[in-house]
Structure formats: structure tokens, C-alpha cells
Enzyme design. Structure first.
Site, PDB file in Angstrom:
ATOM      1  N   HIS A  35      -5.867   7.252   9.576  1.00  0.00           N
ATOM      2  CA  HIS A  35      -6.351   6.113  10.357  1.00  0.00           C
ATOM      3  C   HIS A  35      -7.698   6.496  10.966  1.00  0.00           C
ATOM      4  CE1 HIS A  35      -2.450   3.835  10.839  1.00  0.00           C
ATOM      5  NE2 HIS A  35      -1.948   5.033  10.588  1.00  0.00           N
ATOM      6  N   GLY A  52       5.499   8.131  13.860  1.00  0.00           N
ATOM      7  CA  GLY A  52       4.925   6.799  13.669  1.00  0.00           C
ATOM      8  C   GLY A  52       4.545   6.479  12.238  1.00  0.00           C
ATOM      9  N   ASP A  92      -7.135  -1.783   8.088  1.00  0.00           N
ATOM     10  CA  ASP A  92      -5.704  -1.822   8.405  1.00  0.00           C
ATOM     11  C   ASP A  92      -5.275  -3.269   8.643  1.00  0.00           C
ATOM     12  OD1 ASP A  92      -3.583   0.517   9.690  1.00  0.00           O
ATOM     13  OD2 ASP A  92      -3.186  -1.591  10.107  1.00  0.00           O
ATOM     14  N   HIS A 126      -2.266   8.769   4.628  1.00  0.00           N
ATOM     15  CA  HIS A 126      -3.469   8.009   4.967  1.00  0.00           C
ATOM     16  C   HIS A 126      -3.988   8.514   6.296  1.00  0.00           C
ATOM     17  CE1 HIS A 126       0.204   5.970   6.226  1.00  0.00           C
ATOM     18  NE2 HIS A 126      -0.444   5.645   7.332  1.00  0.00           N
ATOM     19  N   HIS A 172      -0.678   9.814  -5.268  1.00  0.00           N
ATOM     20  CA  HIS A 172       0.397   9.670  -4.285  1.00  0.00           C
ATOM     21  C   HIS A 172       0.825  11.019  -3.719  1.00  0.00           C
ATOM     22  CE1 HIS A 172       3.829   7.644  -2.377  1.00  0.00           C
ATOM     23  NE2 HIS A 172       4.428   8.805  -2.558  1.00  0.00           N
TER      24      HIS A 172
HETATM   25  P1  DGP Z   1       1.474   4.491   9.566  1.00  0.00           P
HETATM   26  O1  DGP Z   1       2.350   3.766  10.542  1.00  0.00           O
HETATM   27  O2  DGP Z   1       0.706   5.639  10.174  1.00  0.00           O
HETATM   28  O3  DGP Z   1       2.220   4.872   8.321  1.00  0.00           O
HETATM   29  O4  DGP Z   1       0.349   3.432   9.152  1.00  0.00           O
HETATM   30  C1  DGP Z   1       0.531   2.471   8.175  1.00  0.00           C
HETATM   31  C2  DGP Z   1      -0.524   1.436   8.414  1.00  0.00           C
HETATM   32  O5  DGP Z   1      -0.697   0.711   7.210  1.00  0.00           O
HETATM   33  C3  DGP Z   1      -0.183   0.413   9.482  1.00  0.00           C
HETATM   34  O6  DGP Z   1      -1.138   0.512  10.538  1.00  0.00           O
HETATM   35  C4  DGP Z   1      -0.279  -0.937   8.798  1.00  0.00           C
HETATM   36  C5  DGP Z   1      -0.981  -0.624   7.501  1.00  0.00           C
HETATM   37  N1  DGP Z   1      -0.520  -1.383   6.365  1.00  0.00           N
HETATM   38  C6  DGP Z   1       0.746  -1.453   5.896  1.00  0.00           C
HETATM   39  N2  DGP Z   1       0.792  -2.232   4.789  1.00  0.00           N
HETATM   40  C7  DGP Z   1      -0.476  -2.635   4.563  1.00  0.00           C
HETATM   41  C8  DGP Z   1      -1.066  -3.455   3.562  1.00  0.00           C
HETATM   42  O7  DGP Z   1      -0.422  -3.983   2.650  1.00  0.00           O
HETATM   43  N3  DGP Z   1      -2.421  -3.661   3.649  1.00  0.00           N
HETATM   44  C9  DGP Z   1      -3.159  -3.089   4.650  1.00  0.00           C
HETATM   45  N4  DGP Z   1      -4.482  -3.345   4.638  1.00  0.00           N
HETATM   46  N5  DGP Z   1      -2.636  -2.295   5.591  1.00  0.00           N
HETATM   47  C10 DGP Z   1      -1.313  -2.084   5.550  1.00  0.00           C
END
Ligand code: DGP
Length: 109
Positions: A97, A88, A29, A95, A45
Site C-alpha cells: 500500500h 489486516g 485501491d 501488495h 503470485h
Molecule cells: P490488504 O487488506 O492489505 O490485503 O489490502 C487489500 C486492498 O485491496 C484493500 O485496501 C482493498 C483493495 N482491493 C481489494 N479488491 C480490489 C479490487 O478488485 N480492485 C482494487 N482496485 N482494489 C482492491
């Protein structure tokens, strides 16, 4: 469709995958909330958990989690799937986490 996780999955945006198989990728992340914090993302997707249309897709995503954790030597972890803005979710490509390496409290904030 302008989806950042589709671009990562399609390798249009270079990224260090910590895991990849036919259907799923995982990468760290960008904004880690724990010493270990990676995302497990299907290549296909789906906007959110609400729009997954096959048991196979669930299985592909969730069965990757313990495999990756084993590879990383992670035995205990928190999994979170944010669904919808008020929960959130900020990236509308499902995805999971996976966070580890610290104590977690409950209820989640
Ligand atoms: P959510 O808020 O549950 O939709 O989580 C999205 C997560 O994705 C957030 O913790 C940050 C991560 N994120 C967003 N854009 C990118 C990216 O371009 N690269 C990476 N590695 N993580 C990303």
C-alpha cells in the site's frame, strides 16, 4: 487459482494501471484510506511477504514505489505491507500500500 490480483494483473478484470513494467503493476485501491492510495503488486503470485523467494522480486516491487511516486509528484508517503489476517491482510497476493496526501499517525492502528 482464484486470485483477484492475478486477474487484475492478467487483465482478465479491466483496471486502470497507474504503472506497469515487466514484473509489477500499480493501481488505485478500491477502498482508499488517503487522497493518494495505490497498490504495488507483482505480476507473479506470492501469497505474502513470507513466501517471496527471490531478492529480485523484492527489488522489483520496492524499487517501483519511488518511481511511481515521482511520476505522481508524491514526495512523502506511507508504505504498508499487511502480512496475515491479524495484521489486516485481506487479499493473499502480496501488495504494498502506498498512501499520501494527508498526515499519518504512529503507531498505525
Ligand atoms: P490488504 O487488506 O492489505 O490485503 O489490502 C487489500 C486492498 O485491496 C484493500 O485496501 C482493498 C483493495 N482491493 C481489494 N479488491 C480490489 C479490487 O478488485 N480492485 C482494487 N482496485 N482494489 C482492491
Amino acid at each position: 487459482m482464484d486470485c483477484i490480483f492475478c486477474k487484475i494483473a492478467n487483465k482478465e478484470i479491466p483496471s486502470n494501471f497507474i504503472y506497469e513494467d515487466e514484473n509489477v503493476i500499480a493501481f488505485n485501491d478500491l477502498n482508499p484510506q488517503a487522497p493518494v492510495h495505490f497498490l504495488v503488486v507483482p505480476k507473479k503470485h506470492y501469497e505474502s511477504l513470507n513466501t517471496i523467494d527471490s531478492k529480485e522480486a523484492f527489488a522489483d516491487i520496492f524499487s517501483a514505489v519511488p518511481k511511481i511516486c515521482e511520476k505522481l509528484g508524491v514526495k512523502e508517503y506511507r508504505t504498508v505491507v499487511n502480512t496475515g489476517e491479524s495484521a489486516g491482510q485481506s487479499v493473499f497476493h502480496i501488495h504494498v500500500h502506498v498512501m499520501a496526501g494527508r498526515e499519518f499517525t504512529w503507531p498505525a492502528g
